[in-house]
Design an enzyme around this catalytic site. Structure first.
Site, PDB file in Angstrom:
ATOM      1  N   HIS A 150       0.832  -1.209   0.000  1.00  0.00           N
ATOM      2  CA  HIS A 150       0.000   0.000   0.000  1.00  0.00           C
ATOM      3  C   HIS A 150       0.867   1.259   0.000  1.00  0.00           C
ATOM      4  O   HIS A 150       1.631   1.485   0.937  1.00  0.00           O
ATOM      5  CB  HIS A 150      -0.875  -0.032   1.253  1.00  0.00           C
ATOM      6  CG  HIS A 150      -1.893   1.031   1.340  1.00  0.00           C
ATOM      7  ND1 HIS A 150      -2.057   1.814   2.461  1.00  0.00           N
ATOM      8  CD2 HIS A 150      -2.834   1.452   0.451  1.00  0.00           C
ATOM      9  CE1 HIS A 150      -3.063   2.649   2.273  1.00  0.00           C
ATOM     10  NE2 HIS A 150      -3.548   2.462   1.060  1.00  0.00           N
TER      11      HIS A 150
ATOM     12  N   HIS B 170      -0.601  10.802  -1.929  1.00  0.00           N
ATOM     13  CA  HIS B 170      -1.862  10.328  -1.356  1.00  0.00           C
ATOM     14  C   HIS B 170      -2.872  11.448  -1.123  1.00  0.00           C
ATOM     15  O   HIS B 170      -3.942  11.475  -1.714  1.00  0.00           O
ATOM     16  CB  HIS B 170      -1.654   9.552  -0.052  1.00  0.00           C
ATOM     17  CG  HIS B 170      -2.952   9.057   0.499  1.00  0.00           C
ATOM     18  ND1 HIS B 170      -3.714   9.784   1.389  1.00  0.00           N
ATOM     19  CD2 HIS B 170      -3.679   7.948   0.215  1.00  0.00           C
ATOM     20  CE1 HIS B 170      -4.832   9.138   1.638  1.00  0.00           C
ATOM     21  NE2 HIS B 170      -4.836   8.013   0.940  1.00  0.00           N
TER      22      HIS B 170
END
Ligand code: G3P
Ligand code: MG
Length: 248
Positions: free
Chosen positions: A9, A52
């Site tokens: 991730h 992100h």
């Protein structure tokens, strides 16, 4: 036991600064993951960048929104030292650089389109054009919490796989997925524990079940036992160890 695909991730973000070149490189050096999950935005001057959050303060030494910064300004940011001073000197990659890295290392890529906080005009076409110019339609698949965006991607290029991200229980999910044209479903892992019938339901609709973000051994084991197709984790070395013990 069927071994799911194992994904890191935001790169190997448990140990290294998320979405940094170092975190991507460490997936190769320190894990046996099949692929990485990462996130994309558009700068003020139209560059696809890997990051992100929609704003930069949490994971860099700067502040402000990505949509208000040029790529040159993004490049000035240090995206490593917030995690630990020893990681100072990490800088953002363009989506093209991440594709080059995946092509070279043969890692699969789950690219998340971050278009639910800022609605970036034209993001879908820009992403798809870049994937096609790298000829990586079979190595990259898309996901987003913005399901309208996933619908649009499929209409632009049906060849590239899409996935619906969600993190809260939904009403009439069977009817919802029947109306969608997505290939995959990306539920937060707790949702599969809350409604254990979901894995079979999704499989019966031909969807792959790609779950996130599973960071502890107990839940990794549980997801493997439930028969998910792909697990995304910050602790990607632990994920590979647990899956190896259970499935190899
Ligand atoms: O794609 C799985 C996961 O990354 C979705 O949420 O906020 O971590 O990007 P987030
Ligand atoms: Mg993500």
């Amino acid at each position: 036991m069927n071994k799911p695909l194992l994904f890191a991730h935001r790169g190997f973000s448990g140990k290294y600064p998320e979405n940094s070149p170092l975190a991507f490189q460490k997936v190769i050096e320190e894990t046996t993951c099949d692929g990485i999950e990462s996130d994309v935005h558009i700068t003020k001057d139209g560059q696809l960048v890997i990051f992100h959050d929609a704003s930069v303060e949490r994971t860099s030494n700067g502040s402000g929104w990505i949509k208000d910064k040029t790529f040159e300004e993004m490049l000035q940011l240090d995206i490593g030292s917030w995690k630990c001073p020893e990681f100072a000197g990490q800088h953002v990659w363009t989506f093209g650089q991440l594709l080059d890295f995946c092509k070279e290392t043969k890692l699969l890529l789950n690219l998340e389109l971050k278009n639910y906080e800022v609605f970036y005009e034209g993001l879908e076409k820009m992403v798809i054009d870049e994937i096609c110019s790298h000829q990586m339609q079979n190595q990259v698949f898309l996901s987003s919490f913005n399901h309208i965006s996933m619908q649009a991607c499929k209409e632009i290029n049906p060849e590239i796989k899409t996935g619906l991200l969600y993190d809260k229980p939904l009403l009439e999910i069977a009817r919802y997925i029947e109306r969608s044209n997505a290939d995959n479903i990306h539920p937060r892992y707790m949702l599969l524990q809350y409604q254990p019938e979901l894995v079979d339901l999704y499989h019966s609709h031909g969807m792959r079940v790609n779950t996130w973000t599973v960071n502890d051994e107990e839940n990794m084991r549980d997801m493997i036992e439930r028969g998910v197709d792909l697990i995304i984790s910050n602790e990607s070395d632990l994920l590979c160890k647990v899956a190896g013990e259970m499935c190899d």
